[in-house]
Design a protein around this motif. Sequence first.
Motif, PDB file in Angstrom:
ATOM      1  N   TYR A  17       6.045  10.488   0.372  1.00 11.77           N
ATOM      2  CA  TYR A  17       5.717   9.294  -0.391  1.00 11.77           C
ATOM      3  C   TYR A  17       5.110   9.496  -1.468  1.00 11.77           C
ATOM      4  O   TYR A  17       5.361   8.917  -2.493  1.00 11.77           O
ATOM      5  N   THR A  22       6.518   7.206  -5.036  1.00 14.15           N
ATOM      6  CA  THR A  22       6.643   6.009  -4.358  1.00 14.15           C
ATOM      7  C   THR A  22       5.205   5.546  -4.207  1.00 14.15           C
ATOM      8  O   THR A  22       5.257   4.263  -4.536  1.00 14.15           O
ATOM      9  N   TYR A  23       4.307   6.082  -3.709  1.00 16.91           N
ATOM     10  CA  TYR A  23       3.084   6.018  -3.694  1.00 16.91           C
ATOM     11  C   TYR A  23       2.152   6.845  -3.905  1.00 16.91           C
ATOM     12  O   TYR A  23       2.351   8.012  -4.073  1.00 16.91           O
ATOM     13  N   TYR A  24       0.644   6.592  -4.194  1.00 13.10           N
ATOM     14  CA  TYR A  24      -0.327   7.571  -4.355  1.00 13.10           C
ATOM     15  C   TYR A  24      -0.792   7.751  -2.862  1.00 13.10           C
ATOM     16  O   TYR A  24      -0.358   6.987  -1.753  1.00 13.10           O
ATOM     17  N   GLU A  27      -2.044   4.811  -0.421  1.00 14.32           N
ATOM     18  CA  GLU A  27      -0.716   3.944  -0.204  1.00 14.32           C
ATOM     19  C   GLU A  27       0.178   4.986   0.828  1.00 14.32           C
ATOM     20  O   GLU A  27       0.714   4.048   1.699  1.00 14.32           O
ATOM     21  N   ALA A  28       0.203   5.989   0.611  1.00 18.59           N
ATOM     22  CA  ALA A  28       1.233   6.840   1.352  1.00 18.59           C
ATOM     23  C   ALA A  28       0.805   6.825   2.816  1.00 18.59           C
ATOM     24  O   ALA A  28       1.398   6.817   3.866  1.00 18.59           O
ATOM     25  N   GLU A  31       1.326   3.163   4.492  1.00 16.35           N
ATOM     26  CA  GLU A  31       2.785   2.789   4.706  1.00 16.35           C
ATOM     27  C   GLU A  31       3.358   3.840   5.860  1.00 16.35           C
ATOM     28  O   GLU A  31       3.873   3.315   6.620  1.00 16.35           O
ATOM     29  N   ASP A  44       4.544  -5.276   2.582  1.00 15.56           N
ATOM     30  CA  ASP A  44       3.659  -5.233   1.609  1.00 15.56           C
ATOM     31  C   ASP A  44       2.199  -4.943   2.079  1.00 15.56           C
ATOM     32  O   ASP A  44       1.164  -5.104   1.117  1.00 15.56           O
ATOM     33  N   VAL A  46       0.752  -2.434   2.393  1.00 19.45           N
ATOM     34  CA  VAL A  46       0.462  -1.296   1.495  1.00 19.45           C
ATOM     35  C   VAL A  46      -0.206  -1.607   0.220  1.00 19.45           C
ATOM     36  O   VAL A  46      -1.292  -0.762  -0.218  1.00 19.45           O
ATOM     37  N   ARG A  47      -0.061  -2.873  -0.218  1.00 12.10           N
ATOM     38  CA  ARG A  47      -0.723  -3.280  -1.292  1.00 12.10           C
ATOM     39  C   ARG A  47      -2.185  -3.559  -1.359  1.00 12.10           C
ATOM     40  O   ARG A  47      -3.189  -3.333  -2.071  1.00 12.10           O
ATOM     41  N   SER A  50      -3.897  -0.101  -2.664  1.00 10.55           N
ATOM     42  CA  SER A  50      -3.331   0.120  -3.968  1.00 10.55           C
ATOM     43  C   SER A  50      -4.501   0.338  -4.712  1.00 10.55           C
ATOM     44  O   SER A  50      -4.384   1.052  -6.049  1.00 10.55           O
ATOM     45  N   THR A 134      -3.172  14.394   1.606  1.00 11.90           N
ATOM     46  CA  THR A 134      -2.438  12.840   2.139  1.00 11.90           C
ATOM     47  C   THR A 134      -1.824  13.305   3.505  1.00 11.90           C
ATOM     48  O   THR A 134      -2.141  12.322   4.480  1.00 11.90           O
TER      49      THR A 134
END
Length: 167
Positions: A17, A22-24, A27-28, A31, A44, A46-47, A50, A134
């Motif tokens: 991810y 796709t994500y930092y 967020e990774a 998710e 969402d 994951v928001r 962010s 991560t």
Amino acid sequence: MEKEEYLEMVRSVAEEYFRSGTYYCSEAVVETLNDVLGKPYEDDVVRLASGFPIGMGKAQCLCGAVSGGQIALGMVYGRKRGEPMDPEMFEISKGLHDYIKEEYRSCCCRVITREWRGDDFQSEGRRQHCIKITGNVAVWVVNELIERGKIDPETAPKIKPNVVSES
């Protein structure tokens, strides 16, 4: 699926991810954990993570992967209005903090990445370092959830990253 195999799948997904863009970090982790838990939250969710990458909006304070891990723990141990706090929430949350502090000597993004000060992900070394953290956080969280009986790797969803493809 055996525990170690499951944890390697978790690492691979979280890292992909981030690696794919796709994500930092934060967020990774969120998710990946939502996937592992069988998507108890809408995609969402994951928001919520962010604002945490690169130490809280590039402030380089608390490591974003750690922030994401804490959000992920709340997905399992968090409470709803009127409910008492699950004492395990504090215990496992502190455990993540202590793990990162022991592993990297700090939970601060600026300290963990001081070798690349001012780099802002321009070098592959910095990027790979953060991808690895991560993956480590996602694995630590899932391993703890397995050890505490919250996830069974035999019945937990087999996951793969749902990455954004480059156009």
